[in-house]
Scaffold this active site. Structure first.
Site, PDB file in Angstrom:
ATOM      1  N   HIS A 172       0.802  -1.238   0.000  1.00  0.00           N
ATOM      2  CA  HIS A 172       0.000   0.000   0.000  1.00  0.00           C
ATOM      3  C   HIS A 172       0.826   1.275   0.000  1.00  0.00           C
ATOM      4  CE1 HIS A 172      -3.977  -1.839   0.807  1.00  0.00           C
ATOM      5  NE2 HIS A 172      -3.255  -2.758   1.439  1.00  0.00           N
ATOM      6  N   LYS A 217      -8.050  14.196   4.359  1.00  0.00           N
ATOM      7  CA  LYS A 217      -7.182  13.012   4.377  1.00  0.00           C
ATOM      8  C   LYS A 217      -6.131  13.234   5.451  1.00  0.00           C
ATOM      9  CE  LYS A 217      -6.267  13.897  -0.077  1.00  0.00           C
ATOM     10  NZ  LYS A 217      -6.567  12.631  -0.696  1.00  0.00           N
ATOM     11  N   ARG A 218      -5.333  12.199   5.761  1.00  0.00           N
ATOM     12  CA  ARG A 218      -4.252  12.398   6.715  1.00  0.00           C
ATOM     13  C   ARG A 218      -3.361  13.558   6.267  1.00  0.00           C
ATOM     14  NH1 ARG A 218      -3.617   8.558  11.046  1.00  0.00           N
ATOM     15  NH2 ARG A 218      -1.702   9.695  11.490  1.00  0.00           N
ATOM     16  N   LYS A 246       1.093  14.567   0.612  1.00  0.00           N
ATOM     17  CA  LYS A 246      -0.283  14.830   0.154  1.00  0.00           C
ATOM     18  C   LYS A 246      -0.491  16.317  -0.165  1.00  0.00           C
ATOM     19  CE  LYS A 246      -2.159  10.942   2.820  1.00  0.00           C
ATOM     20  NZ  LYS A 246      -2.824  10.024   1.862  1.00  0.00           N
ATOM     21  N   THR A 299      -8.375   6.644  -2.096  1.00  0.00           N
ATOM     22  CA  THR A 299      -9.735   6.107  -2.234  1.00  0.00           C
ATOM     23  C   THR A 299     -10.754   7.223  -2.041  1.00  0.00           C
ATOM     24  OG1 THR A 299      -9.445   5.308   0.028  1.00  0.00           O
ATOM     25  CG2 THR A 299      -9.386   3.666  -1.719  1.00  0.00           C
ATOM     26  N   LYS A 351     -14.494   8.303  -3.859  1.00  0.00           N
ATOM     27  CA  LYS A 351     -15.743   8.658  -3.151  1.00  0.00           C
ATOM     28  C   LYS A 351     -16.257  10.010  -3.627  1.00  0.00           C
ATOM     29  CE  LYS A 351     -13.801   6.067   0.658  1.00  0.00           C
ATOM     30  NZ  LYS A 351     -12.885   6.168   1.809  1.00  0.00           N
TER      31      LYS A 351
END
Ligand code: 26V
Length: 805
Positions: A355, A546-547, A552, A653, A657
């Site tokens: 992952h 998100k985290r 990111k 993910t 969504k």
């Protein structure tokens, strides 16, 4: 009153009275939640026992999904919907005099996971039950899930999350099935009667695992599977000799120490700190699960050599990779199988999902620690490595470098075990979670493993369960889809395609727009209640949830917000109303991530209170991101931020969504963004930034920061706002972020900044044309069928587990 609702009402009253011992007129919302959940469990247990009997009779192959994390969120609405009891239960509860929506709100999220990996596991168990696969999830029942987040002075504060301090009504504890797990001790080298080496593992302590079952009901089907979560308790025999010696305090403290094993979820994803407790947790999960596997196997099969025909073990990242070793130990030490046969069985049974490509997230464990906790397992790893490298040396005598890169051990003096290498060697299949990611595994992460066993490496692009992420989270859109397409789309998401025909029907597009407006109004209410910030539901809602992680790039997002702010303030520019929402947690020890939160909050405070900005920009960082909050934010989003540095986000993910709920994406060429863009069409996706190859090149050439130093002076002006006193009089506060951006930026923020700003501008301009915007939203929804986790699980079943479904 329907018959069912009358029965349900009686059942709920019965649970209140006989299980909880509360009278109806004294019952709180919390009591009613518990009673309703217990009533639902009643149906689930019935179905579970039926499913088990049927799966056994049909001799179905069983899948064991091992994961250190299952990020479940709330369960009541999900279970009611899947069991088709939602409307009747709503009626029953209302008749009892309670507001059903308040009862749903009572449920705390089960946050037994950090982020994407744990939520994926939760989507997968839903899909496996829906597809009638004989599967169970196996994890740990942490007493404390992921910490609760609050903000004080713009900074993140962590609080313990005692999610089931009230005792979760969803879990059935099996006291009567304790599992005895040895740990510690030493090896006595001995020979057996035939003179063969026969080491004995002696002097171990015992941990006791207690299984707790959480039922997973498939959507409207007849299958209920289980998620089995183990909690650790101390064994009495473990302490008895100390008690006998009279050292009561030591005995009690050892008892506490063993119970600590399932006390808390490690809150840092993507960074490993090499902690003994974490390794013990991983072993505890694996050892308990394997005992269950062998016990269940023995119920239907006697011949252990047929294990791979009847059992598949899926490793969710390397965290449960010790399963390879524990399986070998059981086959060799307990079943007395010859090593080669045990090894063949192990490889055929296990499969590993990777992952992450982030080097700091790749697990390695010090050999010294291993030796102390798991001396027999260490011996087995040495033996696996020895035989494996011998084989490599024989097959590729002219490539001696392979012996270093493929070894299960790294380092000379301070030796470490490489868990990814162990997982790859012990598995017949290794998969990545999006196409680009699976390619990068082969070319960059473990190219030498790909060289020796190319057939092992495959891709299974992630997916999300449409039941939770569309049907439940977005009831307005779900009702519209039912009306347009009928009720089958939740289990056949490709049916969404039919909506595409309506893309040029203005009436239909206007309905999509109205649904989004309704969802945005609902979210605005939540925001104004909790934060006292008023949002205009007509504004564009631009969300990044998100985290918090450098890769990111929440920092890229806020830099653009700063650019807009300065443009309005200094250049008198006006923009159409725009709302920037952020949510997410930083690992408690991750200094840069926490500083990014503080920066966003600081910028938000300044912008939201500046009267010159009012009506144009609003920035809100929502506290305590969790599954249930995601369910409110995602359906209310116009623009989804998926802006990781290309080559860093394995899949993502939330990107799926959002698009499924009609948000357009602004995103980089990374992870599953690439496949989403391919699916929805490039005109309906805002792509920007460097490709993974360009990023690699820029890093190699050390060009990441050129733009600041020699580029556009406007960019320097924006970046310098971090330290020039625009947002805080403390010029040093955000200096570490400024330094990172301008001197040592591994994630190439400034390299992508201009492209990001231009693409944002394009999105903002397009949003001015609502019909065209919502036409694109409709096309996104209709083309996202591919990203159902049902499709993903069908891929695992066919390509990895050898199961037809
Ligand atoms: C690593 C560690 C290291 C030890 C401490 C605890 C811990 C917890 C998690 C991790 C690795 C997390 C990896 C992860 O969450 N990857 C995400 O997986 C998603 C599902 O495949 C994927 O969509 C995301 O892109 C990816 O970041």
């Amino acid at each position: 009153m329907s018959v069912i609702s009358r029965d349900l009402r009686a059942l709920v009253e019965e649970q209140l009275k006989y299980t909880l011992c509360v009278s109806l007129n004294k019952a709180t919302n919390g009591d009613v939640f518990n009673a309703v959940a217990l009533a639902v469990r009643y149906f689930q247990q019935d179905q579970f026992l039926g499913s088990q009997a049927r799966q056994r009779a049909e001799k179905k192959k069983r899948v064991y999904y091992l994961s250190m994390e299952f990020l479940l969120g709330q369960s009541l609405r999900n279970n009611l919907m899947n069991m088709n009891l939602l409307n009747d239960m709503r009626q029953a509860v209302n008749e009892l005099g309670f507001d059903f929506d308040n009862i749903l709100d009572e449920e705390p999220d089960a946050a037994l996971g950090n982020g994407g990996l744990g939520r994926l596991a939760a989507c997968f168990i839903d899909s496996m039950a829906t597809l009638d696969i004989a599967a169970s999830g196996h994890g740990i029942k942490y007493e404390y899930g992921l910490f609760r987040q609050s903000f004080q002075n713009e900074q993140q504060i962590e609080h313990p999350d005692d999610w089931h301090s009230m005792h979760s009504p969803w879990l059935v504890e099996h006291h009567t099935q304790p599992m005895l797990i040895p740990i510690g001790g030493y090896i006595e080298h001995a020979d057996d009667v035939n003179g063969n080496y026969n080491p004995m593992w002696l002097g171990w302590n015992t941990i006791v695992g207690i299984p707790n079952d959480y039922f997973v009901s498939g959507y409207r089907g007849s299958t209920t599977n289980k998620l089995r979560l183990y909690s650790a308790v101390a064994s009495n025999s473990f302490n008895i000799h100390i008690f006998n010696r009279g050292d009561y305090i030591k005995a009690v403290s050892e008892k506490i120490a063993s119970e600590n094993i399932s006390k808390i979820l490690y809150p840092s994803d993507e960074i490993l700190t090499g902690k003994e407790l974490r390794l013990t947790q991983e072993y505890f999960l694996v050892a308990c699960t394997l005992r269950d596997i062998f016990r269940e196997y023995a119920e239907t099969e006697a011949d252990i050599s047929l294990l791979p025909q009847h059992v598949a073990i899926q490793l969710n990242d390397t965290h449960p990779a010790l399963a390879v070793v524990e399986l070998m130990r059981m086959l060799v030490d307990e079943y007395s199988l010859p090593w080669p046969q045990a090894w063949e069985i192990t490889q055929k049974t296990c499969a590993y999902t990777n992952h992450t490509l982030m080097p700091e997230a790749l697990e390695t464990w010090p050999v010294a620690l291993f030796e102390k906790l798991l001396p027999r397992h260490l011996q087995i790893i040495f033996e696996i490595n020895h035989r494996f490298l011998d084989d490599v040396a024989t097959r590729w005598p002219d490539r001696p470098h392979l012996l270093t890169s493929l070894s299960l051990f790294a380092g000379d003096k301070d030796k470490h075990i490489r868990m990814a290498n162990l997982a790859i060697v012990g598995s017949h299949c290794v998969n990545g979670v999006a196409m680009l990611h699976s390619e990068l595994i082969k070319t960059h992460l473990v190219p030498d493993f790909y060289f020796i066993t190319p057939e092992k490496f495959i891709n299974q692009t992630n997916g999300v369960t449409p039941r939770r992420w569309l049907q439940q989270a977005n009831p307005n859109l779900a009702a519209f889809l039912n009306q347009q397409l009928g009720a089958r789309w939740p289990t056949d998401l490709h049916l969404l395609r039919q909506l595409e025909k309506k893309a040029d029907d203005a009436g239909v597009v206007d309905q999509i727009r109205a649904i989004k407006f309704k969802n945005k109004s609902a979210l605005s209410q939540i925001v104004s209640q909790h934060y006292g910030v008023t949002l205009d539901p007509m504004a564009m809602f631009d969300c990044q949830v998100k985290r918090i992680h450098e890769y990111k790039r929440q920092l890229l997002n806020i830099l653009h917000v700063i650019a807009l702010y300065l443009d309005i303030k200094e250049n008198g520019k006006t923009i159409a109303p725009k709302v920037h929402l952020f949510a997410g947690k930083a690992a408690p020890g991750y200094r840069m991530a926490k500083l990014i939160i503080q920066l966003i909050n600081t910028v938000a405070k300044k912008i939201n209170s500046d009267p010159r900005i009012a009506g144009q920009l609003k920035v809100v960082f929502l506290e305590d991101y969790k599954v249930s909050l995601a369910e409110s934010i995602i359906p209310a989003t116009d623009l989804s931020e998926q802006i990781s540095t290309a080559g860093t986000e394995a899949s993502g993910t939330s990107n799926m969504k959002f698009a499924l709920n009609g948000a357009l994406t602004i995103g980089t060429y990374d992870g599953a963004n690439i496949e989403i863009r391919e699916a929805v069409g490039k005109d309906n996706f805002y792509l920007f930034g460097a490709t993974a190859e360009e990023i690699t090149k820029s890093r190699r050439e050390g060009n990441n920061n050129l733009l600041y130093h020699h580029g556009n002076p406007q960019i320097a002006h924006i970046v310098d706002a971090l330290i020039s006193g625009v947002f805080t009089p403390d010029h040093d506060l955000f200096a570490p972020l400024h330094h990172m951006l301008t001197a040592a930026d591994n994630y190439c923020h400034l390299l992508d900044f201009e492209s990001y700003c231009q693409t944002q501008q394009q999105a903002m301009a397009d949003f001015e044309h609502p019909r065209q915007w919502h036409r694109k939203a409709l096309l996104n929804i209709s083309r996202m069928g591919e990203f159902s986790s049902d499709r993903t699980i069908q891929g695992y079943a066919k390509d990895i587990w050898g199961i037809n479904c």
